[in-house]
Scaffold this active site. Sequence first.
Site: not given
Length: 184
Positions: A9, A11, A14, A34-36, A50, A54, A62
């Site tokens: 989807g 930015a 949701g 988490a890929t950031s 984020h 959760r 990470e």
Amino acid sequence: MSKVILVTGGARSGKSNFAEKLCKDQNNNTAYIATSIPFDDEMKERVKKHKESRPQNWKTYEIYKDIYTIINDISKEHKTVILDCVTLLVNNLMFTYEIDIDNSTQDEINGLEKYIKEQVEKLLIEIKKTNLYFVIVTNELGLGGVSINKLTRIYTDIIGRINQQIATHSDEVYFVVSGIPMKI
């Protein structure tokens, strides 16, 4: 046998909330990949939000490169996995690939895309070897106009093809708009 779900989807559509709900509905034994790379204050704040959204008992990994190397170990500890997100994964791989995109040749760009596709293919192969319920979050970038910026065009093209690659290997695909998921 694994089950792969792709959630895409725009930015702030949701996607992550929906993906997290899918995982919560499965069980409380979720791994969060988490890929950031939170390199500035804005990104650090987004990561913080984020994490707060959760469950605290979810284990976070990470990592953005060679994710496939941890899938077997994750499958020994968890039943459910969420990878959030592919667009940041690709971004990070692009910027660690030792290429000057603005001055690159088409062959160099093709090599970059091949490298990213191989990373994703290895990940998908490892997932299929498990019994994981695996939710992958990505952004749909192809709904807007074509950028005049070379880097943005290349990024959008690669993301589009990577999303197609993942969708082809997925058992379910959802498109989220304004917080409403639509199964494709």
